[in-house]
Design an enzyme around this catalytic site. Sequence first.
Site, PDB file in Angstrom:
ATOM      1  N   HIS A  60       0.873  -1.177   0.000  1.00 27.45           N
ATOM      2  CA  HIS A  60       0.000   0.000   0.000  1.00 27.45           C
ATOM      3  C   HIS A  60       0.911   1.228   0.000  1.00 27.45           C
ATOM      4  CE1 HIS A  60      -3.180  -2.747   1.944  1.00 27.45           C
ATOM      5  NE2 HIS A  60      -3.478  -2.574   0.672  1.00 27.45           N
ATOM      6  N   GLU A  63       1.715   3.832   3.034  1.00 26.94           N
ATOM      7  CA  GLU A  63       2.094   3.317   4.353  1.00 26.94           C
ATOM      8  C   GLU A  63       3.616   3.420   4.469  1.00 26.94           C
ATOM      9  OE1 GLU A  63       0.138  -0.484   4.637  1.00 26.94           O
ATOM     10  OE2 GLU A  63      -1.826   0.427   4.370  1.00 26.94           O
ATOM     11  N   HIS A 160       3.080  -3.275   6.982  1.00 25.23           N
ATOM     12  CA  HIS A 160       2.042  -2.292   6.649  1.00 25.23           C
ATOM     13  C   HIS A 160       1.831  -1.339   7.818  1.00 25.23           C
ATOM     14  CE1 HIS A 160       0.053  -4.309   3.077  1.00 25.23           C
ATOM     15  NE2 HIS A 160       0.915  -5.233   3.480  1.00 25.23           N
ATOM     16  N   GLU A 223       1.438  -5.167  11.054  1.00 27.72           N
ATOM     17  CA  GLU A 223       0.966  -3.779  11.089  1.00 27.72           C
ATOM     18  C   GLU A 223       1.783  -3.037  12.145  1.00 27.72           C
ATOM     19  OE1 GLU A 223      -1.242  -2.593   9.058  1.00 27.72           O
ATOM     20  OE2 GLU A 223      -2.296  -4.348   8.277  1.00 27.72           O
TER      21      GLU A 223
HETATM   22 ZN   LIG Z   1      -1.522  -1.909   4.157  1.00 23.87          ZN
END
Ligand SMILES: [Zn+2]
Length: 342
Positions: A60, A63, A160, A223
């Site tokens: 992404h 990020e 991420h 994350e």
């Molecule tokens: Zn992501």
Amino acid sequence: MIFNVKEGKMNKILKKLLNLQLSKISFPIEIKVSYLGEGILQLLPSVGFKKAVILSAGIHGNETAPIELLARLIASLSKNTQRLNCALLIIFGNLPAIKLGKRYIHSDMNRLFFNHNQYEKLEKSINEVQCVNLLKEAVQKFLDNISLYDNIPCYHLDMHTTIRDSYFKQFALLPHNANSYNKSFFELLFSCKLNAIVQHNSPNGTFSYYLSKHFGVQSCTIELGKAKSFGLNNLTLFQSIEFAIKSLISGDNFIKEIKKIIRWFLVVESIIKTKDNFRLNLKPEIKNFTQLKPGYIIAYDDNHIWRINNDAPWILFPNSDVAFGLRACLLLRSTTIPYFTL
Ligand SMILES: [Zn+2]
């Protein structure tokens, strides 16, 4: 910082990345470098290795914290302040989106690796389809290149940051258990000092699921916190993860962490958006891992109402702004006992 890199050095690497000049970075003679595609670096220690590691960020594009983390890692390897004791593949997944500071340009790339319905519908010229194909080819090449070293373990962290705040700020998502995980993979996760680990209950289109399913890689999504722009990340928040990665690639022992400080969750249900009038009944600022009351109507469209039940009251990744056929929220069950035996 753990990687012992000044901010200026990290920014130089970021500049090279954004100007598509990763190939101009020099590395010590002990490291054999290959560029397997734009934004994809293969680094092999010339003396050989006993494990392989894949580190990815920017799947992404907005990020940035994991992108900065990998830029620091590259800078430290380039300056020879970080030892490399494994075959390493570093991936910046969606460079066009990274350059624009956008999550994606056309489609969410992290839904396209193993979701034929979504993937097949898209034109091959679409940016994210091209990025996915490039990554699949690069991973295949990397694994072919190291195949002389039979049966070495391969670990993958796809890093991420989240769209919204989370009660458990740093957490891992284990893909549906296509392949079992080994003890050292969990030692890696524990040494990252994560707050929670979430286990998926079904296959999905993520990069980590793809690598687990197709290649038997010990793979997960991590994350690191809430998404911020370049330069606005508090780098001190990622020290434990940096230290774990440093240990992983240098062959040092992980710091042993106490497992009970990690919360464990299982995905019980994925709420899928299929209709134009689909709505999530949640405040915009609601955090990941909010626990809702049983009976609460969390989502609805013109022929379906989703209610929270006793079994799975925790929410993760609520987002009604997704394409049809994709998940708009996960419902989780908390568990005190991990699903596996260490
Ligand atoms: Zn992501």
